[in-house]
Design a protein around this motif. Structure first.
Motif, PDB file in Angstrom:
ATOM      1  N   ASP A  55      33.900  36.326  42.901  1.00 19.70           N
ATOM      2  CA  ASP A  55      35.033  35.487  43.281  1.00 19.70           C
ATOM      3  C   ASP A  55      34.821  34.091  42.706  1.00 19.70           C
ATOM      4  O   ASP A  55      33.934  33.348  43.141  1.00 19.70           O
ATOM      5  CB  ASP A  55      35.169  35.403  44.806  1.00 19.70           C
ATOM      6  N   PHE A  83      37.901  38.232  41.314  1.00 21.76           N
ATOM      7  CA  PHE A  83      38.792  37.487  42.198  1.00 21.76           C
ATOM      8  C   PHE A  83      38.857  36.016  41.808  1.00 21.76           C
ATOM      9  O   PHE A  83      37.876  35.437  41.334  1.00 21.76           O
ATOM     10  CB  PHE A  83      38.314  37.554  43.657  1.00 21.76           C
ATOM     11  N   LEU A  88      43.714  38.567  41.605  1.00 27.50           N
ATOM     12  CA  LEU A  88      42.770  39.447  40.914  1.00 27.50           C
ATOM     13  C   LEU A  88      42.991  39.345  39.417  1.00 27.50           C
ATOM     14  O   LEU A  88      44.100  39.561  38.927  1.00 27.50           O
ATOM     15  CB  LEU A  88      42.947  40.897  41.368  1.00 27.50           C
ATOM     16  N   ARG A 115      36.095  41.179  52.648  1.00 27.23           N
ATOM     17  CA  ARG A 115      36.181  40.298  51.489  1.00 27.23           C
ATOM     18  C   ARG A 115      34.959  40.423  50.589  1.00 27.23           C
ATOM     19  O   ARG A 115      34.997  40.014  49.434  1.00 27.23           O
ATOM     20  CB  ARG A 115      36.335  38.845  51.971  1.00 27.23           C
ATOM     21  N   PRO A 119      35.608  43.367  43.728  1.00 26.48           N
ATOM     22  CA  PRO A 119      36.994  43.156  43.276  1.00 26.48           C
ATOM     23  C   PRO A 119      37.553  44.426  42.639  1.00 26.48           C
ATOM     24  O   PRO A 119      36.878  45.080  41.842  1.00 26.48           O
ATOM     25  CB  PRO A 119      36.849  42.029  42.236  1.00 26.48           C
TER      26      PRO A 119
END
Length: 386
Positions: A55, A83, A88, A115, A119
């Motif tokens: 992320d 992410f 995405l 979370r 991803p």
């Protein structure tokens, strides 16, 4: 010291620099070796940082170079999804990866809202489904990108996941058979959409030449009860003209290569090279693609979606008629009006084919190709085509 501006970088600082003269390479990592006034000397490093993070909202600085480096590192590990908060990013690997198995689907259905999950498109689809189910609110997933980015495949993956979620809900209420049938219809719409709306371009072997909006409809029990597909801005000019190394829409090659001998005889089909609308770019096949097998898949999809044999036959007739129309030639007569060359046997044969396939009068068809009717107000006037 008052009035003295400190340099933005110090020796030893890690930085990103654009590779001179090679903008396509993007940003490189490096370290500042010395500062001379407003100039800095940077030594680029060999290779990239060893790790990428899932992320990028966690990056110390959301800088173009840092973003590119992180995506690059993950891509090299076949981690094509990253992410940026709720967004995405997907990088097309142009290869088959083992990311969409039933086991992967199960892992996201059974806890994919965490979370910390890797991803994936399944995470986005799962979140949309769960919010819809729990909060009773409509959800939208926007898939965008340049040509070749993988939008078509991403759409299919999202639909696959949503239909699987709904199927499990239906099985829990003993309605699995009906939902499975609707699921199969939604998924089988894709071969038809791609055949009639996708084509090979110089950048993408399966480029969608239109925009589409899928609306999947669920009932109060989160079971799929239907779907709607809305299309936008089909590239109609591709039917009659293509650039070098590109193809017309897939369906024309599929029917040429995949029609049975009986169908080919009835429709007057030959190799793509024999049709002007398919013979302009010098490209007739796509490496790794079996047009004949894809035509079988399209016919099967028509059957699943409830098209009758007569409807499928009529669709094939229209496709063949379009190809034959492209083989009709025109010249100007002494007055400058358009006519079909009297000595052109191919044009005559093509007109006969089209009239038979479409069930219209041959003479009326010939006349409509060289004359046009204009109707200003209530008056009708016939003119030759120039």
């Amino acid at each position: 010291m008052t009035g003295v501006k400190q340099p933005a970088f110090q020796a030893g600082a890690e930085v990103y620099v654009l590779e001179a003269g090679k903008s396509s390479e993007g940003w490189l990592t490096g370290a500042v070796t010395s500062i001379n006034g407003n100039k800095a000397e940077v030594r680029t490093t060999d290779g990239k940082a060893p790790e990428g993070i899932p992320d990028m909202i966690s990056l110390d600085m959301l800088h173009e170079g840092a973003i590119q480096e992180n995506i690059y590192q993950r891509y090299n590990k076949q981690e094509i999804y990253t992410f940026v908060g709720p967004i995405l990013i997907s990088v097309n690997p142009y290869a088959q990866l083992d990311l969409y198995s039933q086991e992967v689907i199960d892992s996201y259905i059974n806890g994919g809202q965490d979370r910390n999950s890797a991803p994936h498109l399944y995470f986005i689809a799962n979140k949309a489904f769960e919010v819809m189910a729990n909060d009773n609110k409509d959800q939208s997933i926007l898939i965008s990108g340049e040509s070749g980015a993988g939008k078509t495949e991403a759409t299919k993956i999202v639909l696959q996941y949503l239909t699987e979620c709904a199927l499990r809900k239906a099985r829990a209420s003993n309605k699995g058979d009906m939902t499975a049938q609707i699921q199969q219809r939604i998924l089988d719409a894709n071969p038809i959409l791609e055949a009639f709306g996708n084509a090979k371009t110089v950048r993408n072997n399966n480029s969608s030449r239109f925009g589409k909006f899928f609306q999947v409809q669920f009932n109060a029990n989160n079971e799929i009860i239907g779907a709607t597909i809305i299309k936008y801005l089909l590239e109609k000019s591709r039917v009659v003209a293509q650039n070098n190394s590109e193809r017309n829409y897939h369906i024309f090659y599929q029917i040429c290569y995949g029609a049975t001998p009986e169908e080919a005889k009835e429709l007057g089909l030959q190799k793509p090279q024999e049709f002007y609308y398919l013979d302009q770019s010098g490209c007739y096949t796509i490496p790794g693609v079996d047009d004949a097998a894809d035509f079988v898949a399209v016919k099967n999809a028509f059957n699943v979606l409830g098209f009758s044999p007569d409807e499928i036959k009529n669709i094939n007739k229209v496709l063949a008629a379009i190809l034959h129309l492209g083989n009709i030639s025109f010249i100007n007569d002494a007055s400058g009006a358009a006519i079909v060359p009297p000595e052109d046997s191919l044009s005559k044969e093509s007109i006969q084919r089209v009239s038979t396939l479409l069930g219209i009068n041959e003479e009326a068809l010939h006349k409509s190709l060289v004359e046009r009717t204009m109707a200003p107000g209530t008056m009708t006037r016939k003119q030759s085509v120039y």
